[in-house]
Design an enzyme around this catalytic site. Structure first.
Site, PDB file in Angstrom:
ATOM      1  N   LYS A  31       0.751  -1.269  -0.032  1.00 19.96           N
ATOM      2  CA  LYS A  31      -0.131   0.036  -0.125  1.00 19.96           C
ATOM      3  C   LYS A  31       0.981   1.214   0.014  1.00 19.96           C
ATOM      4  O   LYS A  31       1.903   1.403   0.572  1.00 19.96           O
ATOM      5  CB  LYS A  31      -0.962  -0.067   1.171  1.00 19.96           C
ATOM      6  CG  LYS A  31      -2.031   1.020   1.548  1.00 19.96           C
ATOM      7  CD  LYS A  31      -2.790   0.864   2.528  1.00 19.96           C
ATOM      8  CE  LYS A  31      -4.005   2.180   2.823  1.00 19.96           C
ATOM      9  NZ  LYS A  31      -4.754   1.696   3.838  1.00 19.96           N
ATOM     10  N   SER A  89      -9.729   1.418   3.492  1.00 16.69           N
ATOM     11  CA  SER A  89      -8.911   2.314   2.400  1.00 16.69           C
ATOM     12  C   SER A  89      -7.990   1.539   1.641  1.00 16.69           C
ATOM     13  O   SER A  89      -7.540   2.201   0.766  1.00 16.69           O
ATOM     14  CB  SER A  89      -8.271   3.425   3.438  1.00 16.69           C
ATOM     15  OG  SER A  89      -7.222   2.804   4.227  1.00 16.69           O
ATOM     16  N   SER A 143      -9.785  -0.725   7.477  1.00 16.98           N
ATOM     17  CA  SER A 143      -9.348  -0.353   6.119  1.00 16.98           C
ATOM     18  C   SER A 143      -8.539  -1.600   5.522  1.00 16.98           C
ATOM     19  O   SER A 143      -8.218  -1.756   4.430  1.00 16.98           O
ATOM     20  CB  SER A 143      -8.356   0.792   6.361  1.00 16.98           C
ATOM     21  OG  SER A 143      -8.948   1.832   6.214  1.00 16.98           O
TER      22      SER A 143
END
Lengths: 495, 96
Positions: A79, A154, A178
């Protein structure tokens, strides 16, 4: 079966037995990315040349019998919120569009030391604020199961790249769900470790008392493999826990004897989609058939979790994001004209730089946090939320005296349509209903596939355990995965 | 609790944000909605409850007091939007 349909654990065996090379494997995933990611948009950046060079180096070392790291030759997606000196770290924000970190985050350093092939950087909601990945400043990510739908967030790119067969392992972060929420909506496994289990050094901070890094993968075994690689005490993160990390993969195949599963009364209230409810109740029956006892428990303060979270997380965010001042790094407003004559030009530069660099959701949370912390409201909001946080934690402490794992939905509904909640911040926040409590209480939680809706969308089961009980969590999750075959259902529409 | 446009303007100044007229309007509505939702916390009895600031409550962590190399200046300045190889450059700090 093609390479990219196999689990990371199987692929590692093939690599270690010399059946496949890391270059071959990395190329297979790069081919999948090439074929699919223009539709899905999971990755922000891919450096194919660097990944293949690294894979070739690992192959050479393997051939000459040199010692290799735990993940030697396996591609891992990261990420875009964890610092890596070899690539930019943007947090999907205009603010950090050109930011090149001067050091590696501990998680990235551990992946490199484990000889993982870092294949690309995944899309996310800007600064990890959001539940749909629509808040990325750069691109939308689509759910591989239905391209009209959001992958969650997210860590939407992190979940979508695994679901879409574009990476076998992926690193996400979880501040209020997330990792678990996008894993649930994309039909993969996602684990949020105990707060402090994984170092946050070099993780761009959102809400420091809640943020935690964790693995996403196709199977519980793969998640265990990635977790044991990144977990552990780090002197560079004073909140990381100085306790030994069990070898999760060594015990994951051992079923839990006398397992007690807790089912929370408040979790099955109104608002829960009937298909999600029945999939989760069926999963609980699977546990009963495996010999577990099921006990109804109560978490009386869980209904306040979202309200508590949306005071604490934005308050910490408004403080953490104060560092983006257009001076040390990040975006700076290009003109130094002064729109507000009552303000000096330095303050005006801050205000213009921040307003240009941050997107709407980040501004909303900074504003919410600054409001909750401002004079006159601090006691009523921030301090009050910290007290309710303790009550939420105490509910869990009581519950875990009676049960080993708590089983629940991950979200009230399967994946929502892109744009569906975009204009309604409060509804988007309420998607976090089942996941935020684990962050407030610091507990580990895992999301794993437990069925499909009638329209073919994956449904997730969440398991939570007491702090540092990741081993129990993974063994419990693995028992269920072995007894069912949801994780082996493949995506057809993208083939 | 209802939040006024003046509240939003004040908080924007505190948060070092410059909001457009449209942003001020939408944030006034959205923040009011969210804060009204959050107001339900008032009904929880927290009289005898200590605030919990961290998920895992830690003892103090001390680092050894030894000099270690810090980030070289060149690297520290590498991401700065404006610098002169020695220091960060900023607009005038004092008002005119």
């Amino acid at each position: 079966m093609s390479l990219t349909e196999q689990s990371a654990t199987e692929l590692l065996q093939l690599l270690n037995q010399g059946e496949i090379s890391s270059v071959e494997l990395t190329q297979s995933y790069l081919d999948q990315i090439e074929a699919k990611d223009s539709q899905i948009g999971a990755f922000l950046r891919i450096d194919a040349k660097a990944a293949l060079a690294r894979a070739a180096d690992i192959d050479t070392r393997r051939q000459s019998g040199k010692p290799l790291g735990k993940l030697a030759g396996l591609p891992v997606a990261v990420k875009d919120v964890l610092c890596d000196t070899e690539t930019k770290t943007t947090c999907a924000s205009r603010m950090l569009e050109n930011f090149r970190p001067p050091y590696d985050s501990t998680v990235v350093a551990k992946l490199k030391a484990a000889d993982a092939v870092l294949i690309g950087r995944t899309n996310m909601d800007e600064f990890a604020m959001g539940g749909s990945t629509e808040n990325s400043a750069f691109q939308i990510t689509r759910n591989p199961w239905d391209l009209e739908r959001a992958p969650g967030g997210s860590s939407g790119g992190a979940a979508a790249c695994v679901a879409g067969g574009m990476a076998p392992l992926s690193i996400g972060t979880d501040t209020g769900g997330s990792i678990r929420q996008p894993a649930g909506l994309c039909g993969v496994v996602g684990l949020k470790p105990t707060y402090g289990r994984v170092s946050r050094y070099g993780l761009v901070a959102f809400a420091s008392s809640l943020d935690q890094v964790g693995p996403l993968a196709n199977t519980t075994e793969d998640a265990a493999l990635l977790l044991e690689t990144i977990a552990g005490h780090d002197p560079l993160d004073s909140t990381s826990l100085d306790v030994p990390v069990p070898e999760y993969t060594a015990t994951i195949n051992r079923p839990l004897e006398g397992l007690r599963i807790g089912v929370v009364r408040e979790h099955f209230a109104t608002g829960l989609d009937p298909e999600v409810e029945s999939a989760v109740r069926d999963a609980i029956k699977v546990y009963e058939s495996l010999g577990a006892t099921v006990k109804e428990i109560s978490l009386p303060h869980s209904k306040y979790a979202v309200a508590t979270y949306y005071v604490i997380a934005p308050s910490e965010a408004s403080s953490n994001l104060a560092r983006y001042d257009g001076v040390h790094f990040g975006h700076r407003h290009s003109q130094l004209s002064v729109p507000d004559p009552t303000s000096n030009s330095l303050v005006e530069m801050y205000r213009c730089s921040r307003s240009e660099g941050f997107g709407p959701e980040v501004k909303r949370r900074i504003m919410l946090g600054a409001y909750a912390l401002s004079a006159g409201y601090y006691d009523a909001y921030y301090l009050k939320a910290l007290k309710v946080r303790r009550l939420i934690r105490q509910d869990f402490d009581t519950a875990f005296e009676q049960v080993d794992l708590i089983a629940s939905p991950v979200t009230a509904e399967p994946a929502f349509k892109i744009g569906q909640l975009a204009d309604d911040p409060l509804s988007m926040y309420l998607v976090d209903l089942y996941t935020v409590s684990a962050n407030l209480a610091g507990l580990p939680g895992v999301s794993l596939p437990c069925g499909f809706s009638s329209s073919g969308l994956p449904i997730g089961l969440q398991l939570q355990a007491k702090p540092l009980a990741e081993e129990t969590l993974l063994r419990g999750a693995h028992m269920y995965q072995k007894a069912t075959d949801w994780q082996s259902r493949k995506l057809d529409q993208l083939k | 609790m209802a939040i006024t446009r003046a509240d939003v303007e004040k908080v924007a100044r505190l948060a070092r944000l410059r909001l457009s007229e449209d942003e001020l309007t939408s944030l006034t509505n959205e923040l009011s909605q969210i804060v009204t939702y959050v107001d339900q916390l008032a009904e929880v009895d927290t009289d005898a409850v200590e605030p919990m600031t961290h998920a895992i409550e830690l003892h103090n962590v001390f680092a050894d007091d030894v000099v270690r190399p810090s980030l070289p200046r060149e690297q520290a300045l590498a991401n700065a939007p404006s610098h002169n190889d020695q220091a960060y450059l900023v607009p005038p700090v004092l008002g005119d």
